[in-house]
Structures are given as structure tokens and as C-alpha cells.
Motif scaffolding. Structure first.
Motif, PDB file in Angstrom:
ATOM      1  N   VAL A   1      32.894 -23.734 -45.129  1.00 60.83           N
ATOM      2  CA  VAL A   1      31.992 -23.806 -46.272  1.00 60.83           C
ATOM      3  C   VAL A   1      30.579 -23.604 -45.739  1.00 60.83           C
ATOM      4  O   VAL A   1      30.117 -24.362 -44.882  1.00 60.83           O
ATOM      5  N   ALA A   2      29.903 -22.569 -46.216  1.00 63.91           N
ATOM      6  CA  ALA A   2      28.586 -22.225 -45.677  1.00 63.91           C
ATOM      7  C   ALA A   2      27.676 -21.740 -46.791  1.00 63.91           C
ATOM      8  O   ALA A   2      28.150 -21.300 -47.846  1.00 63.91           O
ATOM      9  N   PRO A   3      26.367 -21.814 -46.579  1.00 64.88           N
ATOM     10  CA  PRO A   3      25.448 -21.216 -47.545  1.00 64.88           C
ATOM     11  C   PRO A   3      25.681 -19.703 -47.620  1.00 64.88           C
ATOM     12  O   PRO A   3      26.370 -19.127 -46.769  1.00 64.88           O
ATOM     13  N   GLY A   4      25.103 -19.072 -48.609  1.00 64.03           N
ATOM     14  CA  GLY A   4      25.241 -17.624 -48.723  1.00 64.03           C
ATOM     15  C   GLY A   4      24.669 -16.924 -47.510  1.00 64.03           C
ATOM     16  O   GLY A   4      23.710 -17.384 -46.897  1.00 64.03           O
ATOM     17  N   PHE A   5      25.258 -15.785 -47.164  1.00 61.41           N
ATOM     18  CA  PHE A   5      24.800 -15.032 -46.012  1.00 61.41           C
ATOM     19  C   PHE A   5      23.609 -14.143 -46.373  1.00 61.41           C
ATOM     20  O   PHE A   5      23.489 -13.664 -47.503  1.00 61.41           O
ATOM     21  N   ILE A   6      22.750 -13.917 -45.394  1.00 61.03           N
ATOM     22  CA  ILE A   6      21.614 -13.001 -45.555  1.00 61.03           C
ATOM     23  C   ILE A   6      21.984 -11.688 -44.879  1.00 61.03           C
ATOM     24  O   ILE A   6      22.243 -11.665 -43.673  1.00 61.03           O
ATOM     25  N   ASP A   7      22.013 -10.612 -45.638  1.00 60.67           N
ATOM     26  CA  ASP A   7      22.210  -9.276 -45.063  1.00 60.67           C
ATOM     27  C   ASP A   7      20.825  -8.795 -44.641  1.00 60.67           C
ATOM     28  O   ASP A   7      20.017  -8.368 -45.466  1.00 60.67           O
ATOM     29  N   SER A   8      20.554  -8.877 -43.350  1.00 60.73           N
ATOM     30  CA  SER A   8      19.187  -8.689 -42.856  1.00 60.73           C
ATOM     31  C   SER A   8      18.774  -7.232 -42.716  1.00 60.73           C
ATOM     32  O   SER A   8      17.601  -6.942 -42.477  1.00 60.73           O
ATOM     33  N   HIS A   9      19.728  -6.314 -42.860  1.00 56.30           N
ATOM     34  CA  HIS A   9      19.357  -4.902 -42.714  1.00 56.30           C
ATOM     35  C   HIS A   9      20.083  -4.080 -43.779  1.00 56.30           C
ATOM     36  O   HIS A   9      21.247  -3.714 -43.621  1.00 56.30           O
ATOM     37  N   THR A  10      19.396  -3.800 -44.883  1.00 56.43           N
ATOM     38  CA  THR A  10      20.014  -3.036 -45.966  1.00 56.43           C
ATOM     39  C   THR A  10      19.087  -1.931 -46.447  1.00 56.43           C
ATOM     40  O   THR A  10      17.894  -1.908 -46.136  1.00 56.43           O
ATOM     41  N   HIS A  11      19.682  -1.035 -47.215  1.00 55.87           N
ATOM     42  CA  HIS A  11      18.928  -0.022 -47.963  1.00 55.87           C
ATOM     43  C   HIS A  11      19.277  -0.180 -49.446  1.00 55.87           C
ATOM     44  O   HIS A  11      19.552   0.792 -50.142  1.00 55.87           O
ATOM     45  N   ASP A  12      19.232  -1.412 -49.903  1.00 59.16           N
ATOM     46  CA  ASP A  12      19.617  -1.754 -51.273  1.00 59.16           C
ATOM     47  C   ASP A  12      18.449  -1.679 -52.251  1.00 59.16           C
ATOM     48  O   ASP A  12      18.537  -2.222 -53.361  1.00 59.16           O
ATOM     49  N   ASP A  13      17.364  -1.019 -51.873  1.00 57.75           N
ATOM     50  CA  ASP A  13      16.165  -0.965 -52.718  1.00 57.75           C
ATOM     51  C   ASP A  13      16.490  -0.539 -54.147  1.00 57.75           C
ATOM     52  O   ASP A  13      16.018  -1.144 -55.115  1.00 57.75           O
ATOM     53  N   SER A  14      17.285   0.526 -54.281  1.00 56.84           N
ATOM     54  CA  SER A  14      17.657   1.021 -55.602  1.00 56.84           C
ATOM     55  C   SER A  14      18.863   0.277 -56.162  1.00 56.84           C
ATOM     56  O   SER A  14      18.948   0.032 -57.372  1.00 56.84           O
ATOM     57  N   ALA A  15      19.787  -0.093 -55.290  1.00 58.30           N
ATOM     58  CA  ALA A  15      21.042  -0.695 -55.744  1.00 58.30           C
ATOM     59  C   ALA A  15      20.805  -1.956 -56.553  1.00 58.30           C
ATOM     60  O   ALA A  15      21.500  -2.212 -57.540  1.00 58.30           O
ATOM     61  N   VAL A  16      19.825  -2.763 -56.147  1.00 53.09           N
ATOM     62  CA  VAL A  16      19.587  -4.018 -56.864  1.00 53.09           C
ATOM     63  C   VAL A  16      19.077  -3.781 -58.279  1.00 53.09           C
ATOM     64  O   VAL A  16      19.156  -4.668 -59.131  1.00 53.09           O
ATOM     65  N   LEU A  17      18.580  -2.578 -58.550  1.00 50.69           N
ATOM     66  CA  LEU A  17      18.144  -2.233 -59.903  1.00 50.69           C
ATOM     67  C   LEU A  17      19.253  -1.532 -60.683  1.00 50.69           C
ATOM     68  O   LEU A  17      19.477  -1.811 -61.852  1.00 50.69           O
ATOM     69  N   VAL A  18      19.948  -0.621 -60.007  1.00 49.80           N
ATOM     70  CA  VAL A  18      20.986   0.166 -60.664  1.00 49.80           C
ATOM     71  C   VAL A  18      22.257  -0.653 -60.886  1.00 49.80           C
ATOM     72  O   VAL A  18      22.944  -0.508 -61.896  1.00 49.80           O
ATOM     73  N   ASP A  19      22.576  -1.534 -59.932  1.00 53.67           N
ATOM     74  CA  ASP A  19      23.790  -2.344 -60.001  1.00 53.67           C
ATOM     75  C   ASP A  19      23.435  -3.800 -59.740  1.00 53.67           C
ATOM     76  O   ASP A  19      23.754  -4.360 -58.682  1.00 53.67           O
ATOM     77  N   PRO A  20      22.749  -4.446 -60.677  1.00 49.95           N
ATOM     78  CA  PRO A  20      22.247  -5.796 -60.420  1.00 49.95           C
ATOM     79  C   PRO A  20      23.330  -6.829 -60.154  1.00 49.95           C
ATOM     80  O   PRO A  20      23.060  -7.883 -59.584  1.00 49.95           O
ATOM     81  N   GLY A  21      24.578  -6.542 -60.553  1.00 46.44           N
ATOM     82  CA  GLY A  21      25.660  -7.455 -60.233  1.00 46.44           C
ATOM     83  C   GLY A  21      25.944  -7.538 -58.747  1.00 46.44           C
ATOM     84  O   GLY A  21      26.460  -8.538 -58.255  1.00 46.44           O
ATOM     85  N   MET A  22      25.633  -6.468 -58.004  1.00 45.67           N
ATOM     86  CA  MET A  22      25.762  -6.382 -56.547  1.00 45.67           C
ATOM     87  C   MET A  22      27.099  -6.927 -56.043  1.00 45.67           C
ATOM     88  O   MET A  22      27.183  -7.675 -55.066  1.00 45.67           O
ATOM     89  N   THR A  23      28.175  -6.504 -56.729  1.00 49.54           N
ATOM     90  CA  THR A  23      29.513  -6.954 -56.340  1.00 49.54           C
ATOM     91  C   THR A  23      29.814  -6.627 -54.882  1.00 49.54           C
ATOM     92  O   THR A  23      30.485  -7.398 -54.184  1.00 49.54           O
ATOM     93  N   CYS A  24      29.298  -5.496 -54.409  1.00 49.85           N
ATOM     94  CA  CYS A  24      29.562  -5.083 -53.036  1.00 49.85           C
ATOM     95  C   CYS A  24      29.054  -6.100 -52.026  1.00 49.85           C
ATOM     96  O   CYS A  24      29.568  -6.179 -50.906  1.00 49.85           O
ATOM     97  N   LYS A  25      28.068  -6.879 -52.410  1.00 52.11           N
ATOM     98  CA  LYS A  25      27.529  -7.880 -51.492  1.00 52.11           C
ATOM     99  C   LYS A  25      28.042  -9.290 -51.804  1.00 52.11           C
ATOM    100  O   LYS A  25      28.479 -10.010 -50.906  1.00 52.11           O
ATOM    101  N   VAL A  26      27.959  -9.693 -53.065  1.00 53.82           N
ATOM    102  CA  VAL A  26      28.349 -11.069 -53.383  1.00 53.82           C
ATOM    103  C   VAL A  26      29.831 -11.294 -53.120  1.00 53.82           C
ATOM    104  O   VAL A  26      30.252 -12.421 -52.820  1.00 53.82           O
ATOM    105  N   SER A  27      30.647 -10.244 -53.202  1.00 52.31           N
ATOM    106  CA  SER A  27      32.075 -10.400 -52.917  1.00 52.31           C
ATOM    107  C   SER A  27      32.317 -10.702 -51.441  1.00 52.31           C
ATOM    108  O   SER A  27      33.393 -11.136 -51.055  1.00 52.31           O
ATOM    109  N   GLN A  28      31.316 -10.481 -50.606  1.00 50.68           N
ATOM    110  CA  GLN A  28      31.413 -10.782 -49.178  1.00 50.68           C
ATOM    111  C   GLN A  28      30.628 -12.040 -48.806  1.00 50.68           C
ATOM    112  O   GLN A  28      30.448 -12.347 -47.620  1.00 50.68           O
ATOM    113  N   GLY A  29      30.129 -12.752 -49.826  1.00 49.33           N
ATOM    114  CA  GLY A  29      29.387 -13.969 -49.551  1.00 49.33           C
ATOM    115  C   GLY A  29      27.917 -13.757 -49.299  1.00 49.33           C
ATOM    116  O   GLY A  29      27.192 -14.699 -48.960  1.00 49.33           O
TER     117      GLY A  29
END
Length: 322
Positions: free
Chosen positions: A62-90
């Protein structure tokens, strides 16, 4: 670890029996986690407590959410705000704007040479934000499912300001880019990234980078870099990165540290001690990825094509994929 009084009300959720790693660098420990109104209310033994929902985490971490420290999600967070690709991995937080590539500020109509294509992974239209404040406002207007810690990219600044990307910026162009950096920091950027490995920024000398990044000094921001060279000249590139950090008195993050090409395999025996030495006199960190291939633009420089290259995708020539 806190014991809950027996008079406390039931929780919305109890995660029972897991091994807690809490992110404080403390040793892992066994505990239950009680959650109310979307927040952790207590960590400790909750054998006599009830909840609307319970999860048996026996044998699990059991751990806090992970920080993805190196991404190119600049557009993704606007186009796909659900961000399933990330939250599904914690992953609950993403750091964007890496490698000199950021969605803001981008002057409308300015060129989009690679690697700025990373801003539009699907090949669609990229939103244009002339100021960093406009981008932050868009994030706040439609919050993504992840926290966003954005950086401003030096390559994006060059594309917006420098009339000839094949040369060093002039004093007036440096001044304009520096103003954009200050605006970005004021709007909430956590730092500046560079990607001098790529053609739009490789013509930038060290002095240009330092002067563009001057607003970082005293801001608490970071300087993150996809270095000029991760192959034969990797140690020289590390020294340049350290020198920039010293000149600005800022934290340095070496992005995706590695050594490229069979001739350089094993040279982390040189680079890691060099980084450790730098850490003793300035704030230096690094990230790395746990696989043995990288994904980037297709270079035409023969020196950068000395290893196996696989075309993952090509818009103009889909037949060459693979």
C-alpha cells in the motif's frame, strides 16, 4: 501510526492488512489504512472499525500514488483528462515539459520541427498557448485525473523566438526567451528543461542556456536536461549540465541517464561516480527508465544511427512501421 478512539465513526474505506510504504523513506510496516471523504484519516490497527467498503491488501504493498517524473503528457492531460494510461498504473502525478518540449509558450504559426511532434502523439492538432499562464488556466478549467507539474521547454522557446534554429540566439532573442521563462515561473512552472540532443536546440551554446534560464536563480525551480550527448561525449555533456546548474545555483536533473551504443556499454562505471561527485557539491539528481531501448525522433546524423533502429510509426509512410 495512530490508534483510533473506539467512538470514531465508520470510514468510507478501509484497506486492511497491507504492507505500507509511505514515501517518507521509513522502513515498510504492516498497517490498516482508513479513508474518509477521499483522504487518509488514520494509519494503524483498525481491527474493530468498520467501513462502507473494505479492501483486503494482505500480501500487497500500500503506497501513495506514484510520480511519473519524465513525461510528454502536456497535451494528453487536456485531450484525455481521465489519463487511464497513467492512473491504471498507480500514477497520480506527472511531470511534463521534458526534453525542452513544452506545449507553452508556443507562438501561433511558429514552426513545429521534431521533437515538438511529441506534443501531438496521435498526429492531431495541437492546442497553442502563447503564454504559460494560458496553459495553466486550461489545466485548471478542466482538471485531469492526475496532478500536473509542468516545465517550460527551451526548444519550444527557440521555436517561438529564434528566427534561425541552426544558430545561437542573439542577445535580443535570449532576452525574449528569458522573459517567457519568468512568465512561466510566475504562472506555476516548476522549472526549465532543455533538449540539446535535438536539432532545434543543439546549436544553442552553454552561454545561451544559462542566460535564458537566469530567472531560475532563487526561484526554487529545477533545470532538467536531455543532454547534448549520451554516447561518446557523455562525460562532457554531464560536465556541461553541472556547469549550468552551478552558474544558475539551481537543482539539476539529468533526464533518462544512460550511455548509448555498444562502444559505450558499461561506461556508467565512469558516469555514476562523476554524478556522485557532483552531488557532493551541488544539487544533482537523475531519472532513468528500466528498459534497454529508447524512443525518439528518427535522426539523419549517421553518428546517431549506429544502433538498431525500429520505426514505430510514420504518418507519411505507414508502410515502414516495424
Amino acid at each position: 501510526m495512530t490508534d483510533l478512539p473506539t467512538t470514531s465513526p465508520a470510514f468510507d474505506l478501509i484497506i486492511r492488512g497491507g504492507t505500507v510504504i509511505d514515501g517518507t523513506r521509513a522502513p515498510r510496516f504492516q498497517a490498516d489504512v482508513g479513508i474518509t471523504d477521499g483522504r487518509i484519516a488514520v494509519i494503524g490497527p483498525l481491527d474493530n472499525r468498520t467501513a462502507a467498503r473494505e479492501i483486503d491488501a494482505t500480501g500487497r504493498i500500500v503506497a501513495p500514488g506514484f510520480i511519473d517524473s519524465h513525461t510528454h503528457d502536456d497535451s494528453a492531460v487536456l485531450v484525455d483528462p481521465g489519463m487511464t494510461c497513467k492512473v491504471s498504473q498507480g500514477v497520480t502525478s506527472v511531470v511534463t515539459g521534458n526534453c525542452g518540449v513544452s506545449i507553452a509558450p508556443l507562438k501561433p504559426g511558429s514552426p513545429r520541427p521534431m521533437p515538438l511532434g511529441l506534443l501531438s502523439p496521435g498526429g492531431g492538432q495541437v492546442a497553442e498557448f502563447a503564454s504559460f499562464a494560458d496553459y495553466v488556466a486550461a489545466l485548471r478549467a478542466a482538471p485531469a485525473a492526475v496532478n500536473v507539474a509542468p516545465m517550460v521547454g527551451h526548444t519550444s522557446l527557440r521555436a517561438s523566438v529564434v528566427s534561425d534554429l541552426g544558430r545561437a540566439a542573439t542577445d535580443s532573442e535570449i532576452g525574449a526567451m528569458r522573459s517567457h521563462v519568468q512568465e512561466a515561473l510566475d504562472a506555476g512552472a516548476i522549472g526549465v528543461s532543455t533538449g540539446t540532443f535535438y536539432p532545434p536546440a543543439e546549436a544553442a551554446p552553454t552561454a545561451e542556456i544559462i542566460e535564458v534560464c537566469r530567472p531560475l536563480t532563487g526561484s526554487g525551480g529545477v533545470y532538467a536536461t536531455h543532454m547534448r550527448n549520451e554516447a561518446d561525449q557523455v562525460t562532457q555533456s554531464l560536465e556541461e549540465s553541472f556547469a549550468i546548474g552551478k552558474a544558475l545555483d539551481v537543482q539539476v536533473v539529468i533526464s533518462h541517464h544512460k550511455v548509448v551504443g555498444p562502444a559505450n556499454f558499461g561506461r556508467t562505471k565512469e558516469t555514476l561516480p562523476l554524478i556522485s561527485k557532483a552531488m557532493s557539491c551541488q544539487c544533482v539528481a537523475l531519472d532513468c527508465y528500466p528498459y534497454n531501448a529508447s524512443s525518439t525522433m528518427l535522426h539523419t546524423d549517421p553518428a546517431k544511427l549506429q544502433v538498431k533502429v525500429v520505426v514505430a510509426a510514420s504518418g507519411p509512410h505507414p508502410e515502414v512501421a516495424g
